[in-house]
Design a protein around this motif. Structure first.
Motif, PDB file in Angstrom:
ATOM      1  N   TRP A  33       0.900  -1.037  -0.331  1.00 28.85           N
ATOM      2  CA  TRP A  33       0.027   0.276   0.409  1.00 28.85           C
ATOM      3  C   TRP A  33       0.632   1.150  -0.328  1.00 28.85           C
ATOM      4  O   TRP A  33       0.251   1.929   0.779  1.00 28.85           O
ATOM      5  CB  TRP A  33      -1.270  -0.058   1.193  1.00 28.85           C
ATOM      6  N   TRP A  34       2.440   1.381  -0.532  1.00 33.97           N
ATOM      7  CA  TRP A  34       2.852   2.402  -0.264  1.00 33.97           C
ATOM      8  C   TRP A  34       2.676   3.020  -1.755  1.00 33.97           C
ATOM      9  O   TRP A  34       3.783   3.127  -2.590  1.00 33.97           O
ATOM     10  CB  TRP A  34       4.739   2.140  -0.738  1.00 33.97           C
ATOM     11  N   GLU A  39       6.650   7.147  -0.342  1.00 37.06           N
ATOM     12  CA  GLU A  39       6.340   5.499   0.043  1.00 37.06           C
ATOM     13  C   GLU A  39       7.038   4.993  -1.681  1.00 37.06           C
ATOM     14  O   GLU A  39       7.842   4.456  -1.864  1.00 37.06           O
ATOM     15  CB  GLU A  39       4.897   5.300  -0.060  1.00 37.06           C
ATOM     16  N   GLY A  65      -3.553   3.977   3.046  1.00 34.96           N
ATOM     17  CA  GLY A  65      -2.641   4.312   4.211  1.00 34.96           C
ATOM     18  C   GLY A  65      -2.942   3.100   5.482  1.00 34.96           C
ATOM     19  O   GLY A  65      -4.418   3.446   5.113  1.00 34.96           O
ATOM     20  N   GLY A  66      -1.945   2.848   6.098  1.00 26.11           N
ATOM     21  CA  GLY A  66      -2.402   1.729   7.058  1.00 26.11           C
ATOM     22  C   GLY A  66      -2.419   0.588   6.524  1.00 26.11           C
ATOM     23  O   GLY A  66      -2.625  -0.668   7.422  1.00 26.11           O
ATOM     24  N   LEU A  90       1.711  -6.373   8.661  1.00 25.19           N
ATOM     25  CA  LEU A  90       2.217  -5.948   9.549  1.00 25.19           C
ATOM     26  C   LEU A  90       1.995  -7.022  10.764  1.00 25.19           C
ATOM     27  O   LEU A  90       0.284  -7.226  10.574  1.00 25.19           O
ATOM     28  CB  LEU A  90       1.570  -4.684   9.950  1.00 25.19           C
ATOM     29  N   HIS A 141       9.126   1.642  11.808  1.00 26.32           N
ATOM     30  CA  HIS A 141       8.832   2.843  11.915  1.00 26.32           C
ATOM     31  C   HIS A 141       9.147   3.256  13.654  1.00 26.32           C
ATOM     32  O   HIS A 141       8.511   1.951  14.633  1.00 26.32           O
ATOM     33  CB  HIS A 141       7.279   2.679  10.926  1.00 26.32           C
ATOM     34  N   TRP A 248      -3.279  10.874   5.399  1.00 31.17           N
ATOM     35  CA  TRP A 248      -2.389  11.171   5.617  1.00 31.17           C
ATOM     36  C   TRP A 248      -1.581  11.896   4.843  1.00 31.17           C
ATOM     37  O   TRP A 248      -0.378  13.106   5.917  1.00 31.17           O
ATOM     38  CB  TRP A 248      -1.887   9.801   6.721  1.00 31.17           C
ATOM     39  N   TRP A 268       6.758   7.035   8.055  1.00 29.50           N
ATOM     40  CA  TRP A 268       6.541   7.834   7.387  1.00 29.50           C
ATOM     41  C   TRP A 268       6.127   8.631   6.574  1.00 29.50           C
ATOM     42  O   TRP A 268       6.587   9.343   5.583  1.00 29.50           O
ATOM     43  CB  TRP A 268       5.634   6.280   6.508  1.00 29.50           C
ATOM     44  N   ASN A 299       6.115  -0.438  14.896  1.00 23.24           N
ATOM     45  CA  ASN A 299       5.949  -0.403  13.236  1.00 23.24           C
ATOM     46  C   ASN A 299       6.417  -1.070  12.642  1.00 23.24           C
ATOM     47  O   ASN A 299       7.742  -0.329  11.853  1.00 23.24           O
ATOM     48  CB  ASN A 299       4.398   0.353  12.921  1.00 23.24           C
ATOM     49  N   ASP A 301       7.486  -2.976   9.281  1.00 28.24           N
ATOM     50  CA  ASP A 301       6.956  -2.945   7.490  1.00 28.24           C
ATOM     51  C   ASP A 301       7.761  -4.668   7.527  1.00 28.24           C
ATOM     52  O   ASP A 301       8.772  -4.815   7.079  1.00 28.24           O
ATOM     53  CB  ASP A 301       7.019  -2.140   6.157  1.00 28.24           C
ATOM     54  N   LYS A 336      12.340   6.721   2.818  1.00 28.24           N
ATOM     55  CA  LYS A 336      10.938   6.552   3.694  1.00 28.24           C
ATOM     56  C   LYS A 336      11.062   6.734   4.415  1.00 28.24           C
ATOM     57  O   LYS A 336       9.266   7.210   5.113  1.00 28.24           O
ATOM     58  CB  LYS A 336      11.246   4.424   3.844  1.00 28.24           C
ATOM     59  N   HIS A 376      -1.087  -0.052  14.497  1.00 27.28           N
ATOM     60  CA  HIS A 376      -0.267  -0.719  13.479  1.00 27.28           C
ATOM     61  C   HIS A 376       0.149  -1.770  13.231  1.00 27.28           C
ATOM     62  O   HIS A 376       0.320  -2.973  12.603  1.00 27.28           O
ATOM     63  CB  HIS A 376       0.835  -0.066  12.718  1.00 27.28           C
TER      64      HIS A 376
HETATM   65  C1  GAL Z   1       2.075   1.573   7.455  1.00 26.24           C
HETATM   66  C2  GAL Z   1       3.254   1.453   6.839  1.00 26.24           C
HETATM   67  C3  GAL Z   1       3.949   2.364   6.841  1.00 26.24           C
HETATM   68  C4  GAL Z   1       2.958   3.484   6.492  1.00 26.24           C
HETATM   69  C5  GAL Z   1       2.251   3.823   6.748  1.00 26.24           C
HETATM   70  C6  GAL Z   1       1.071   4.936   5.287  1.00 26.24           C
HETATM   71  O1  GAL Z   1       0.681   0.751   7.572  1.00 26.24           O
HETATM   72  O2  GAL Z   1       3.822   0.584   7.694  1.00 26.24           O
HETATM   73  O3  GAL Z   1       4.889   2.062   6.545  1.00 26.24           O
HETATM   74  O4  GAL Z   1       3.692   3.646   4.820  1.00 26.24           O
HETATM   75  O5  GAL Z   1       0.930   2.660   6.255  1.00 26.24           O
HETATM   76  O6  GAL Z   1       0.607   4.200   4.500  1.00 26.24           O
END
Ligand code: GAL
Length: 417
Positions: A33-34, A39, A65-66, A90, A141, A248, A268, A299, A301, A336, A376
């Motif tokens: 989801w980057w 990202e 995101g997330g 995650l 993160h 975000w 991020w 958190n 990845d 990142k 997360h």
């Molecule tokens: C989180 C992910 C991060 C970040 C964020 C927003 O869940 O661990 O790497 O990019 O989402 O997309």
């Protein structure tokens, strides 16, 4: 006739074993989801790395995101027996898929490349299932950060607030000067991300663990938890009216462009500053949410690979090796905003925020105070996590009292357990 039959048989076998036949093609499908600017740029490092190993990257991005949308799509693809080769995952989600025996065992590669020695234990706890490597971590993160526009802070003679009361006072000054104090995106996972910090600030690492990891009803229903919700209420007063649904990275842009003074978000967000050519300490400030200085809410990845037959395909192994490559982790994390998941990557390439994160991580590791992010998926499994998301988001978007939110929290965990 005979020839025809053989041909039909071959087609049938390929169709039946489509997955394993494809496994030998030189392509690896990666779901993630980057999709924000920072990202996507960071992901480019892994794409190049895979290419150097002789494989083509088939991109399967699921915006959001997330990762909630990605998790939903993955469920559907697994149900129709068509999972991607590799997917960003995650915390507890990894265990969920490993438990159902979907994930490839990466032990031989881990042994060959010595992953056991370089990945910190609190992260290995999620990379491994029943003692076997089933996912590869690319970053660490931290969620308890505040990102601030330095020009606004300088203009108003503000410095990073050291207490929550100071943050409230500063927000009033910022509002009076015509800026939005807090850039926020009203999506449940973003509210949950702020809640990580509020709980830590209200009670410290021990309380955070008791409440959000051990799910202890006494901690969940405590006065300390009420204080965390009080902080959420105060933060709600710092946002602009257009916050609902905002992504975000758009909230980060508001800080970058000087519309808003601060954002509470994992690092991020720094990837967006970096991508916009901004420098830490010159254009923006990074500091811990007041009351969480030195605390490390992590958190990480990871990427899991789906079993092809009994094991990982050669392409999946090349992908896992790309993710764990020392040089790739160094480059990836500079873009990142995070720090490498491997502890043997030197800190010199990181900016001051990254260096601070690395120093705080080492201290937290030594003291055993590195705690997993609830928002997360590193504190509790997805079932209770989603139930707490609902409580937090309902509170943030209503006039509910902190005392009632705490009652609802205890109830939600009770029902979800
Ligand atoms: C989180 C992910 C991060 C970040 C964020 C927003 O869940 O661990 O790497 O990019 O989402 O997309």
């Amino acid at each position: 006739m005979f020839k025809k039959r053989i041909a039909a048989l071959v087609v049938g076998v390929v169709a039946l074993h489509g997955v394993s036949a494809l496994a030998d093609t030189k392509q690896v499908e990666v779901m993630h989801w980057w999709t924000s600017g920072g990202e996507a740029k960071a992901l480019g490092v892994l794409k190049d790395g895979l290419k150097q190993r002789g494989y083509t990257w088939k991109d399967a991005p699921i915006a959001g995101g997330g990762g909630e949308a990605a998790r939903t799509v993955l469920k559907a693809r697994v149900a129709s027996d068509n999972p991607p080769d590799a997917i960003q995952m995650l915390g507890f989600t990894i265990a969920e898929y490993a438990e159902q025996d979907y994930l490839a065992n990466l032990d031989p590669l881990a042994a060959k490349e010595g992953w056991d020695k370089v990945v910190p234990a609190p992260i290995q706890r999620f990379s491994k299932h029943d003692g076997h490597w089933v996912a590869v971590p690319v970053d660490i993160h931290r969620t308890n950060w505040i990102w601030a526009n330095k020009k606004i802070f300088d203009q108003l003679h503000l410095t990073p607030p050291q207490s929550f009361d100071q943050l409230v006072a500063d927000a009033a000054v910022i509002r009076k000067a015509g800026y939005i104090p807090l850039a926020h995106g009203g999506q449940p996972w973003q509210e949950a991300t702020i809640f990580d910090s509020a709980v830590m600030s209200a009670g410290g690492p021990k309380f955070y663990t008791q409440a959000l990891v051990n799910l202890d009803p006494a901690a969940l229903g405590s006065k300390t938890m009420e204080k965390a919700f009080d902080q959420m209420r105060a933060l709600r007063g710092m946002v602009d009216p257009n916050f609902p649904g905002r992504d975000w990275n758009l909230a980060t842009s508001m800080v970058i462009n000087g519309k808003a003074a601060m954002q509470i978000m994992g690092d991020w967000a720094k990837g967006e500053f970096v991508n916009a050519g901004k420098k830490a300490g010159t254009d923006y400030l990074c500091f811990q949410y007041p009351g969480t200085q030195g605390d490390f809410i992590f958190n990480t990845d990871q990427f899991a690979t789906f079993k092809k037959g009994d094991a990982a395909s050669p392409g999946e192994l090349a992908f896992a090796s790309t993710v764990m490559d020392k040089g790739n982790q160094a480059k990836f994390n500079q873009i990142k905003g995070s720090i490498p998941a491997r502890l043997d990557v030197p800190a010199d390439g990181l900016d001051e925020c990254g260096q601070k994160s690395m120093a705080d991580l080492r201290t937290a590791l030594k003291n055993g105070t590195m705690v997993g992010s609830f928002a997360h998926g590193h504190a509790m499994p997805d079932g209770p996590k989603n139930a707490v998301y609902d409580v937090v988001t309902h509170f943030f978007n209503s006039n509910q009292s902190s005392a009632d939110a705490v009652k609802q929290l205890v109830q939600a965990i009770n029902n979800a357990k």
